[in-house]
Design an enzyme around this catalytic site. Sequence first.
Site, PDB file in Angstrom:
ATOM      1  CG  ASP A 170      -2.208   0.702   1.073  1.00 18.96           C
ATOM      2  OD1 ASP A 170      -2.327   1.494   0.130  1.00 18.96           O
ATOM      3  OD2 ASP A 170      -3.113   0.496   1.907  1.00 18.96           O
ATOM      4  CG  ASN A 194      -2.797   4.281   2.370  1.00 18.49           C
ATOM      5  OD1 ASN A 194      -3.717   4.211   1.561  1.00 18.49           O
ATOM      6  ND2 ASN A 194      -2.371   3.235   3.043  1.00 18.49           N
ATOM      7  CG  ASP A 202      -9.404   2.534  -0.865  1.00 15.25           C
ATOM      8  OD1 ASP A 202      -8.940   1.381  -0.983  1.00 15.25           O
ATOM      9  OD2 ASP A 202      -8.819   3.435  -0.228  1.00 15.25           O
TER      10      ASP A 202
HETATM   11  C1  DGJ Z   1      -5.851   1.951   1.838  1.00 12.77           C
HETATM   12  C2  DGJ Z   1      -6.176   0.768   0.981  1.00 12.77           C
HETATM   13  O1  DGJ Z   1      -6.622   1.171  -0.266  1.00 12.77           O
HETATM   14  C3  DGJ Z   1      -7.197  -0.087   1.729  1.00 12.77           C
HETATM   15  O2  DGJ Z   1      -7.584  -1.165   0.922  1.00 12.77           O
HETATM   16  C4  DGJ Z   1      -6.604  -0.561   3.015  1.00 12.77           C
HETATM   17  O3  DGJ Z   1      -5.528  -1.432   2.773  1.00 12.77           O
HETATM   18  C5  DGJ Z   1      -6.153   0.623   3.853  1.00 12.77           C
HETATM   19  N1  DGJ Z   1      -5.303   1.519   3.097  1.00 12.77           N
HETATM   20  C6  DGJ Z   1      -5.418   0.181   5.085  1.00 12.77           C
HETATM   21  O4  DGJ Z   1      -4.897   1.227   5.797  1.00 12.77           O
END
Ligand code: DGJ
Length: 742
Positions: free
Chosen positions: A479, A481, A549
Amino acid sequence: MPITYNEQSREFHLYNDQISYLIKILANEQLGQLYFGKRIPERADHDYLVENKYRPVTSYVFDDEYSFSLGNLKQEYPSYGTTDPRHPAFTIQQPNGSKITDFKYVSHTIYAGKKALVGLPATYVEDKAEATTLEVTLYDEVIEVYMYLKYTIFEKHAAIARSVSFKNVGQAEHKLQAALSLNLDLPDDDYEWLQFSGAWGRERHLHKSHLRPGIQAIDSARGASSHMQNPFVILKRPYTTEEMGEALGISLVYSGNFLARAEVDEYAVTRLQIGLNPFQFSWCLKPNEIFQTPEAILAYSDAGLNDLSQTFHRLFTTRLARGYWRERKRPILINNWEATYFDFTEEKLLAIAKSAKKLGIELFVLDDGWFGKRTKENAGLGDWYVNHERLKDGITGLAKKIHDMGLMFGLWFEPEMVNKDSDLYRKHPDYIIETPRRHASHGRKQYVLDFSRKEVVDNIYEQMVKILDEGEIDYIKWDMNRNITECYSNAYPADQQGEIMHRYMLGVYDLYERLLTRFPKILFESCASGGGRFDAGMLYYAPQAWTSDDTDAIERLKIQYGTSFGYPQSMMGAHVSASPNEQLGRITPLKIRGDVAFFGAFGYELDLATLSPAEMTEVKKQVAFMKKYREIFQYGTFYRLKSPFEGNIVSWMVVSQDKNQALVGYYKILNDVNCEFRRLRLPGLAATKNYHVSEENGTDLGDFTGSELANIGLVTTDASAGENRETTDFYGKIFILEKRDN
Ligand code: DGJ
């Protein structure tokens, strides 16, 4: 030999059965672009395509003549300022401040096969006969820099891979301020520009506009290819449809900052470009150093957008993805994220896994929250050791329990990030990307590790290897983020700060490469808050990516449809999640959630323990159905049939390689009543084969030839053609076509 060089005309012809690409060494020793498109025959010369005329307000290269201006000419890799005022493909700033260059042809080589790009993702061949490569060497004697233009044409794909490198053989240090991967000057501007843009939760929506004089561009300056734009663009003729007409596509095999641009000049020449984003970029080209750009793929079709997409799908599936998982059916997974978020215990996880096993699911994935002090988003990133309070027997123990149930085991990592509340940050606060004496902004309470530094990548590699060595891990969800802000690296001097975004990506690729070398059988799925880094660069390392997501089936129609223009369905992570949907609260039947997710790397993302017995039965059926047809769903030839951007009914289909089977996904977003009788034409079938058509619930629709299905169409009329009391909003079905012996 699919690349020829004609000594007299000084022309290169790159060709295969489908396409031709013509280059000429021009009178000033630079390279001119003559043609790219459908295959044309050999010809002694194409001098008639070197178009020059006296034009007012134009500057000319040679003294005492008015016929040779780079501003009039279509070029391969243009520079700015020597009679061409358009945007260049590269810029080199020299010690005296000048950016004028003059690269002249020196030599070329043509060889069978394709060389790897060191440290960068790229397409490849396994047998030299699969492709031929042309490398043209040019030299600027004033700045003592070589330029190498590389072109690989694939024998069986209507595609050319391109990249460029620069080598400084002098004593001075130069600064690259732009170094794109591909430039293509096209002779007219009658094109529509298709881009795939969006945001978190609605990635890669199709946007279309006609080219106009001036510049149109998309880019990312976020440190990732991004949710907002995708490094993939199509130019199509206005008349081109999914099934007919000319189109060309460019895709950058890269995951960081990029630019894709079309500049239409005053004479309706279209200059199409893609590569590293010059905005905020610079690179010190020191004596004896080489800079290599990422690779770009250029593809062409005269048979419509579906055909163009299929070229990208085939190339990426077979010659970009690699290793053990290339072309392998993807395991059906259950991911605990939307089921538990951070709130899990081992018992809860095992209960989900147990139900999953009963339903026929094959892979259990433990998402965020298993490591360090990570019980919520403000802590733990950077500490890749197990939290024994949560998982008493560690990852090793949990993996064993999962394996003993007969499931594969997968684990979530976010290797590029750190929370301030972590042992890693406490020990190495200098490891984050931040600018001295400036505030460091956070995203989700996390900071970006400086992957431009080898010691930082080494640290994360060692930590990950320890976990992966101990427990038996079959799958990793990688991931990422947040994007990069206050970009600066403590490890580099002032004049190299423009390199950090690119060096960061090289660090990410290095970590991927090292892990894949050591654990070649692990299946990687890339993710970046959903689909924030869904690009051909990632596909080289991780052959599937979390598409978004947003798991709502209706939203996914647009997201998966848009994504399919540039990427194969085997790469698109697609999960059935709970209803009401977590992202937008929409309530949809389980049926359509499955029917949409089938066309991807299929899985579930909900608490299976909360399903009713009827839902359990339905999920079991979905899993069995997916297993039966998985090969076609994931690797069949994909056709878009009806666009979610144009109407209430959406459809796509996949056809097996031998054309003996096909599956049609048919979705009606809102219910309707007293409507027209409906038919859907199905391309891609064998005209003379006889197909038995049924629905997955067993309804038998009869036998039809491929020709009938392509020309008359499949009758999709449902109860809505009358007084409709049967179908509902968010209605989905799958038609199954199986070849019958004639
Ligand atoms: C963002 C991802 O897109 C989700 O699927 C999940 O893994 C979360 N992060 C977890 O923090």
